[in-house]
Write an enzyme that holds these catalytic residues in place. Sequence first.
Site, PDB file in Angstrom:
ATOM      1  N   TYR A  63      15.279  80.416  98.457  1.00 39.88           N
ATOM      2  CA  TYR A  63      14.971  79.173  99.153  1.00 39.88           C
ATOM      3  C   TYR A  63      15.074  78.002  98.186  1.00 39.88           C
ATOM      4  O   TYR A  63      14.901  78.156  96.967  1.00 39.88           O
ATOM      5  CB  TYR A  63      13.550  79.196  99.725  1.00 39.88           C
ATOM      6  CG  TYR A  63      13.411  79.921 101.033  1.00 39.88           C
ATOM      7  CD1 TYR A  63      13.349  79.225 102.239  1.00 39.88           C
ATOM      8  CD2 TYR A  63      13.318  81.307 101.073  1.00 39.88           C
ATOM      9  CE1 TYR A  63      13.205  79.896 103.450  1.00 39.88           C
ATOM     10  CE2 TYR A  63      13.168  81.991 102.280  1.00 39.88           C
ATOM     11  CZ  TYR A  63      13.111  81.270 103.464  1.00 39.88           C
ATOM     12  OH  TYR A  63      12.970  81.934 104.647  1.00 39.88           O
ATOM     13  N   ASP A 100      10.447  78.176 109.954  1.00 43.49           N
ATOM     14  CA  ASP A 100       9.562  77.428 110.843  1.00 43.49           C
ATOM     15  C   ASP A 100      10.235  76.182 111.409  1.00 43.49           C
ATOM     16  O   ASP A 100      11.333  75.791 110.979  1.00 43.49           O
ATOM     17  CB  ASP A 100       8.285  77.016 110.103  1.00 43.49           C
ATOM     18  CG  ASP A 100       7.390  78.215 109.803  1.00 43.49           C
ATOM     19  OD1 ASP A 100       7.502  79.236 110.509  1.00 43.49           O
ATOM     20  OD2 ASP A 100       6.582  78.113 108.858  1.00 43.49           O
TER      21      ASP A 100
END
Length: 236
Positions: A110, A51
């Site tokens: 992540y 994002d």
Amino acid sequence: MRCALILSYDGTHFLGSQTQKSSNNTILGNLQKVLSTLSIDSKIIASGRTDKGVHATGQVCHIDLPEFWTDIKKLKKVLNEMLPSSIKVKNIKKVEAKFHARYSAKKRVYRYIIKESKSNPFEANYVTFLDSVDFEAIQKNIKLFIGEHNFSNFKKTGSDTKSNIRVIFSASAYKHKKYIVLNFEANGFLRSQIRLMVGALLKLDASEIISQLNCEKNFKIRPAPCNGLYLSKIKY
């Protein structure tokens, strides 16, 4: 010739990774624009989207090169000369024709970085600043996410997914000086899932996290800021 590109980027000033019809100011939008000037019109396929404001140290994409592009070392050099300085091609390597950056991926890793201190302008885009953090609680509760769960309550509203079931293989937290680093490894993540998990770790106690994981109650916590999140590695 199909090739895999490993990218790192500072996502601060981009509108996410995916190409958009309304703007070229995305990671793949910039990459596609440069490739087009080199007569490479293959569509870029990424392992997944990041994002707006999210960074990457190991994003993977694949493209199909035309026959006249045989020198991939030269291609890497040219791309890095032409791309914005906030996007870097770390490596380009030939892969099998059936390789798919997204569907061939087995695990995605992540990292989320928190700094326990007052904000400063030099790190503001790269870590999440908090005055105080209950590290022991985070280190304990982060393990609640390990395993197969329905993450319906840990995804951005309006997400279009066939299934909300994901498997978290590992989740851990450690301290490095004033930084707290959270690591998540899974077969995949829903949109904003990691930021919502981090938000839960910062706001909810263990019983509340379990309740939200079991879809018994949604506490509607806010996602943690985007600037502390990094796509670290894709495993195939």
